[in-house]
Design an enzyme around this catalytic site. Structure first.
Site, PDB file in Angstrom:
ATOM      1  N   GLY A 106       0.127   1.343  12.536  1.00  0.00           N
ATOM      2  CA  GLY A 106       0.736   1.093  11.233  1.00  0.00           C
ATOM      3  C   GLY A 106      -0.106   1.666  10.108  1.00  0.00           C
ATOM      4  O   GLY A 106      -0.963   2.534  10.303  1.00  0.00           O
TER       5      GLY A 106
ATOM      6  N   LYS B 185       0.807  -1.224   0.000  1.00  0.00           N
ATOM      7  CA  LYS B 185       0.000   0.000   0.000  1.00  0.00           C
ATOM      8  C   LYS B 185       0.841   1.275   0.000  1.00  0.00           C
ATOM      9  O   LYS B 185       0.467   2.261  -0.640  1.00  0.00           O
ATOM     10  CB  LYS B 185      -0.963  -0.014   1.182  1.00  0.00           C
ATOM     11  CG  LYS B 185      -2.046  -1.083   1.062  1.00  0.00           C
ATOM     12  CD  LYS B 185      -3.028  -1.049   2.205  1.00  0.00           C
ATOM     13  CE  LYS B 185      -4.072  -2.138   2.065  1.00  0.00           C
ATOM     14  NZ  LYS B 185      -5.074  -2.104   3.158  1.00  0.00           N
TER      15      LYS B 185
END
Length: 277
Positions: A132, A68
């Site tokens: 995260g 990502k």
């Protein structure tokens, strides 16, 4: 023979992905002619694989772990949500050939919570476990729901501090250590750690969940995750995993690519029946 528009999900590992199944159901429902596959792409091979895909007239990609942030760097244009989260899960090739990066995870989560489960986020006390990329991806849409505040807890406090600093302009945010949780209560606890992948649980005290509170695990599995099971022991009003979020974020990506938003309820119901069979 008509050529189908090409789509794919990249990730590593990827064999478990439900995305091809979900998008084929969306295409059938909406009458769209597409071909969607899963492709195992390690981080080091991402740019070359994406270049090859789009050069071959690919229309759109989904990107999952661990890609990502690389997809965020790859995109030529970014949506507001993607720019803020510094993570992209959806790439779309635009008419001029440029690549748009979007992050549909957060809106997928919010839609699952508020529409599918009738959970009110406004004025609620929310705790997010983990600091995260998963947390970055959901914060912007969550804060747009005007919760009373959001706390982020992480084993490494400075990572949570960094996220709080970056998103502070969007709402009430604070960071904390796991040791701080013994004196706090929350209406919604979201597990954004990877602990569920190994069927483990972050160090959570009893009484952390308020009466009639909710638990939500961003991960999903065919059987309840350790966090979903913990939520049930804490008498959560609902203790949910991320299957609904998976379908909702996929629908947002599908709408970006095809200009039509599929109905998610029938797909979620079908996938739930299949995993319970």
């Amino acid at each position: 023979m008509m050529m189908l528009d090409q789509y794919a999900v990249f990730g590593h590992p990827i064999s478990h992905s439900k995305s091809p199944r979900i998008h084929s159901l969306f295409a059938e429902q909406t009458g769209q002619q597409i071909h969607y596959v899963a492709q195992d792409v390690p981080a080091g091979a991402f740019k070359a694989a994406a270049d090859t895909f789009f050069a071959a007239d690919g229309k759109g990609l989904n990107c999952t772990v661990p890609l990502k942030e690389l997809a965020w760097q790859y995109a030529g244009q970014l949506s507001v949500s993607a720019r803020k989260s510094k993570a992209v899960n959806t790439l779309a090739r635009l008419a001029d050939g440029s690549i748009l990066g979007d992050n549909t995870d957060g809106i997928g989560l919010v839609r699952d919570l508020t529409i599918n489960h009738n959970i009110t986020l406004a004025n609620s006390r929310i705790l997010i476990l983990g600091a995260g990329g998963a947390t970055r991806g959901i914060l912007h849409p969550l804060l747009a729901q005007n919760p009373a505040h959001i706390s982020i807890v992480n084993r490494t406090r400075h990572k949570a501090d960094t996220i709080v600093h970056e998103f502070a302009d969007l709402g009430s945010l604070n960071s904390c250590d796991y040791a701080d949780l013994t004196s706090l209560q929350f209406d919604l606890i979201i597990n954004a750690t990877s602990a569920s992948l190994s069927d483990e649980l972050p160090p959570l005290p009893d009484a952390l969940l308020a009466a009639n509170g909710y638990c939500y695990d961003l991960a999903y599995a065919n059987k309840p995750t350790a966090f979903v099971r913990w939520g049930k022991t804490q008498h959560a009003r609902k203790s949910l995993d991320g299957l609904g979020m998976l379908v909702e974020q996929a629908a947002e990506a599908f709408a970006l690519w095809r200009g039509i938003r599929p109905e998610t309820g029938p797909v979620i119901d079908l996938l739930n029946r299949e995993r319970e069979a």
